[in-house]
Design a protein around this motif. Structure first.
Motif, PDB file in Angstrom:
ATOM      1  N   SER A  94      29.994  35.831  72.097  1.00 43.58           N
ATOM      2  CA  SER A  94      30.348  35.978  70.690  1.00 43.58           C
ATOM      3  C   SER A  94      29.119  35.822  69.794  1.00 43.58           C
ATOM      4  N   ARG A 126      37.096  38.100  67.982  1.00 44.45           N
ATOM      5  CA  ARG A 126      36.280  38.494  66.841  1.00 44.45           C
ATOM      6  C   ARG A 126      36.104  40.005  66.764  1.00 44.45           C
ATOM      7  N   ILE A 128      34.745  41.883  69.071  1.00 41.64           N
ATOM      8  CA  ILE A 128      33.489  42.325  69.678  1.00 41.64           C
ATOM      9  C   ILE A 128      33.755  42.741  71.127  1.00 41.64           C
ATOM     10  N   ARG A 274      31.847  46.761  67.540  1.00 38.81           N
ATOM     11  CA  ARG A 274      32.556  45.807  66.695  1.00 38.81           C
ATOM     12  C   ARG A 274      33.737  46.487  66.015  1.00 38.81           C
ATOM     13  N   ARG A 280      32.575  39.545  58.361  1.00 41.91           N
ATOM     14  CA  ARG A 280      33.931  39.007  58.276  1.00 41.91           C
ATOM     15  C   ARG A 280      33.932  37.504  58.534  1.00 41.91           C
ATOM     16  N   TYR A 282      35.086  34.236  60.120  1.00 43.43           N
ATOM     17  CA  TYR A 282      35.821  33.818  61.305  1.00 43.43           C
ATOM     18  C   TYR A 282      36.631  32.571  60.970  1.00 43.43           C
TER      19      TYR A 282
ATOM     20  N   ARG B  56      24.788  32.618  57.662  1.00 46.45           N
ATOM     21  CA  ARG B  56      25.338  33.411  58.753  1.00 46.45           C
ATOM     22  C   ARG B  56      24.197  34.288  59.253  1.00 46.45           C
ATOM     23  N   ASP B  59      25.653  36.423  64.847  1.00 48.09           N
ATOM     24  CA  ASP B  59      27.059  36.009  64.928  1.00 48.09           C
ATOM     25  C   ASP B  59      27.226  34.497  64.888  1.00 48.09           C
ATOM     26  N   ARG B  83      31.109  34.841  45.995  1.00 48.83           N
ATOM     27  CA  ARG B  83      32.252  35.479  46.647  1.00 48.83           C
ATOM     28  C   ARG B  83      33.086  34.444  47.393  1.00 48.83           C
TER      29      ARG B  83
END
Lengths: 741, 85
Positions: A94, A126, A128, A274, A280, A282, B56, B59, B83
């Motif tokens: 991930s 997720r 993926i 993806r 996005r 999680y 981030r 991942d 946001r």
């Protein structure tokens, strides 16, 4: 029989390495240390379905193979020196791109390898999708998708690993761009021609490490051949100067860029698809919005820590009572079976009391460790470090210091020994020293029995609150002393904080149990060996050399005097066991009370004249300032060996001082009834126990970790003086305010 | 497209790293964790005392201090301020 195959497990922290290791080896684990350093070396045995035994080595989790941390140095030294038959590189599916950075470095080293693509389920959630076969093709090594948590794919992983075992090393050559490839080629050629360190490293890998300015490799190189090392340095300097002038960058930056470039180019070749936008949120991020929220975050953190206390103290009560009951029963049985004498005294007062005093707290420690394991395995502890860093920096420490403090007992119940070792993740010598010199101020699992006993007796109505306050006090003192060190003996700059916040995960029950068991077992092992030996030693110190003859005669004479001062029928009545206590005449009662007082005096004198009593008495000259009597002093001296010994010694000291060794009156009751003890003195003792010299095991670790005995002795001296000053202030002010009751 | 230092980025803002202007230990650590030119990052939030910052990256989530973010230059596409989800 041939030598069993050795498989090294390697991967990023939080990639599920420990979970896989547990799944593969089960209970057949062995925890040791790498030679010369204190990084934990976990080894285990895996038995294949075909019955073949495989030796599995769990390398420390690292992000890279540079010399950034001791863990990284240990991992790569193991690979090049021990040459495992195959490496299983576990990567988080991930979070593939970042995880492949380490994989790339293994490929460059050329070690035979299998990639275990872990957490395929999380990746799937997720959106993926990863083409494992395509990735294998591009990397040139087998890739096996697994879910370590549910043991999915691990059999295939091990079967694949066996097919790769013992293959030749085959280093991958990545292009680092035109600026470096030329110089790399020259360096590589020179290294190969000279056979420089050829038994350990592939030539190109060595050249890259020189360009990366890797301190450990350069030192090793200089030791091997100063001349060749100097030749290489010249190339490196030339390349560095060129890059600085043209691009304002460093060779190591270019190298890292190209490694990531290599990974990106792989992933673009139909490896990863993806379903959703990479941005996005999680589930983990959504949880973080609450748990690290500016206002809610700290509140929740405080509530979590307090909840841990409640959990530990409330739920462990019952098993603690069972154990106390058991040892009380054992005492009575052994006491009843044996005739009076040294053997009985040693068994009951030395062994049973000593071991019972310590083991009685095992449930408490187990519950505490279970709670900590939940916080650790779920990923919450990293958030605590994240939220605390700003504060830690104010004291000249690092956010990661929080780990060392927490392991040492920042959440009460840890141990300063692993805490001191946890400071290895800190890179700056000064922050590391400041942390490792102050972690022992925390309320470790060994201090807990002492604190629990004293708070239980003198602050019974709000024990949980007082214990929580004591934890805050420990933090306050540790941080202030750390700051003091950082502005005086350890002045200097701070080091990088960059750290990962792992996704929240539901801990597995198995993982929690292994975690809890490992740590509790460490405690029990210590209790069973060191403590027992010390308990017996102290019993001997408190029993021998015994009363001097003149003193014995004096007491015997007094006893005779009492007996003759009463009429014969009263003596007859008092010594007749058939007469119940309630039916005694007033004269007989008086006689018995007088004899009792004499017995107590004799017992007390025996202890006073013993080796320990003499030492305790001598210390009393100073210790009365904090309200400590000689019994407490004996216990505190014993606490140097291990803090929990304070409890067992107090137990031994008081039961020996009693008349009837069969009485299983618990230590708590004894203290509550002793007129020498009051809440102020108890609090002064709590403060002293919390902050005085670390136990000798910790002192040894401090000396080893800091590389100098100077720091070990420093911690012993400074802490004891500091703790005594603190205890004196508490006692004097408390008594002046009349809080002594 | 403007280039700013990472410290100035707002919560929820996205950008692509253009330069990491630091060497030595900090530079090595920053790069090991995936903060290299070309990497897209989003500011996920800050600790209660506004420091460190959580990012981030690829991942995963990384944190670093503001004074470390000062060495990282980012090209921001647009100011998606605050946001919230």
């Amino acid at each position: 029989m041939t030598k069993p195959i050795t498989v090294a497990l390697a991967g990023n922290p939080n990639s599920g390495k420990t979970t896989l290791f547990n799944a593969l080896t089960g209970a057949r684990q062995h925890v040791g240390n790498y030679p010369g350093v204190t990084v934990e070396k976990k080894e285990g045995l895996h038995v294949t379905p075909a019955g073949e035994s495989i030796n599995i080595v769990d390398l420390p989790g690292t992000y890279s193979l540079t010399a950034y941390s001791v863990e990284e140095v240990v991992a790569r030294d193991y690979l090049v020196q021990e040459r495992p038959d195959v490496v299983v590189n576990i990567v988080d599916a991930s979070n593939l791109e970042r995880n492949l950075y380490l994989t790339t470095q293994f490929l460059e080293l050329g070690v035979p390898m299998v990639v275990a693509l872990n957490m395929m389920d999380v990746a799937e959630d997720r959106g993926i999708t990863i083409q494992a076969s395509r990735l294998a093709e591009l990397l040139g090594v087998p890739v096996v998708p697994i879910v370590a948590r549910s043991n999915k794919g691990t059999a295939e992983l091990m079967a694949t690993a066996l097919t790769q075992a013992g293959k030749d090393w085959n280093p991958l050559h990545i292009s680092y761009g035109e600026d470096l490839d030329g110089v790399l080629f020259s360096m590589e050629k020179h290294i190969a021609e000279q056979g420089f360190l050829a038994r350990l490293y592939p030539p190109r890998w060595l050249a890259v490490k020189y360009l990366e300015n890797d301190s450990q490799i350069r030192e090793r190189g200089a030791k091997e051949s100063a001349a060749i090392s100097a030749d290489l340095d010249r190339w490196v300097q030339e390349a560095t100067a060129h890059l600085q002038k043209t691009m304002e960058t460093y060779p190591e930056a270019i190298i890292a860029d190209h490694r990531y470039g290599y990974i990106k180019s792989l992933l673009r070749q139909e490896v990863i698809t993806r379903k959703y936008d990479a941005d996005r949120l999680y589930a983990s991020d959504r949880i973080d919005k609450v748990l690290t929220n500016r206002f809610l975050g700290p509140l929740i953190m405080l509530a979590v820590l307090l909840g841990l206390y409640k959990f530990t103290f409330t739920y462990s009560e019952l098993p603690v009572a069972w154990l106390e009951g058991f040892f009380g029963w054992l005492r009575e049985v052994v006491g009843g079976l044996l005739p009076d004498g040294y053997l009985k005294s040693m068994l009951v007062s030395g062994i049973i009391d000593g071991v019972g005093g310590v083991l009685g707290f095992v449930p408490l420690i187990m519950f505490m460790f279970f709670g900590i394991a939940i916080l650790e395995d779920s990923g919450y502890l990293a958030r605590v470090a994240f939220m605390m860093d700003r504060i830690f920096r104010m004291f000249g420490l690092h956010g990661s210091s929080v780990m060392a403090y927490i392991v040492s007992g920042g959440i009460a119940g840890g141990c300063a020994v692993p805490g001191v070792m946890a400071t290895r993740t800190l890179r700056s010598e000064r922050e590391r020293l400041a942390t490792l010199l102050t972690v022992s101020f925390m309320n470790c699992g060994a201090k807990l029995p002492v604190l629990a006993l004293l708070t239980g007796v003198f602050f019974a109505n709000n024990q949980a609150q007082i214990m929580f306050l004591l934890t805050l006090l420990a933090w306050g003192v540790a941080l202030l002393v750390a700051k003091l060190y950082r502005v005086t003996i350890l002045r200097g700059e701070s080091t990088p904080f960059v750290m990962e916040l792992p996704p929240y995960r539901l801990p597995t029950f198995r993982g929690l149990l292994i975690h809890t068991w490992e740590r509790t077992w460490q405690y029990v092992k210590k209790a069973g060996t060191v403590i027992l030996a010390i308990s017996i030693l102290l019993w001997a110190m408190m029993t021998f050399p015994g009363l001097p003859a003149s003193e014995q005669e004096r007491i015997d004479a007094l006893r005779q005097e009492v007996l003759t001062s009463y009429p014969a029928e009263v003596v007859q009545e008092a010594t007749d066991e058939a007469v119940a206590a309630a039916e005694l005449s007033p004269e007989a009662e008086e006689l018995l009370a007088n004899l009792d007082a004499l017995d107590r005096q004799e017992a007390e004198k025996t202890l006073e004249y013993s080796a320990a009593g003499r030492a305790g008495r001598a210390l009393e000259q100073v210790s009365w300032l904090a309200g400590f009597d000689w019994r407490t002093n004996i216990a505190l001296v014993g606490g140097f060996a291990a803090k929990e010994v304070v409890v067992s010694t107090l137990g031994t000291a008081y039961s020996l001082g009693e008349v009837d060794p069969e009485a299983t009156q618990s230590l708590a009751q004894t203290l509550a009834e002793d007129p020498n003890w009051n809440p102020v003195m108890a609090f002064a003792l709590i403060v002293f126990v919390m902050f005085y010299a670390p136990c000798f095991v910790t002192v040894v670790c401090i000396a080893r970790e800091s590389g100098s005995w100077k720091w070990g002795f420093f911690a012993m001296g400074f802490n004891t003086v500091f703790a005594f000053g603190f205890a004196v202030v508490v006692y004097q002010i408390g008594m002046a305010l009349g809080l002594g009751g | 497209m403007p280039r700013i230092m990472m410290r100035q980025m707002k919560r929820g803002q996205t950008g692509v790293i253009t330069a990491v202007k630091v060497g030595g230990e900090l530079g090595r650590r920053v790069r090991d964790m995936g903060l290299v030119p070309g990497t897209q990052i989003t500011v996920q939030g800050r600790a209660p005392l506004y420091d460190p910052v959580a990012l981030r990256v690829m991942d995963g989530t990384l944190t670093l201090r503001n004074n470390e973010a000062d060495h990282i230059e980012v090209e921001v596409s647009e100011a998606r301020e605050g946001r919230q989800s």
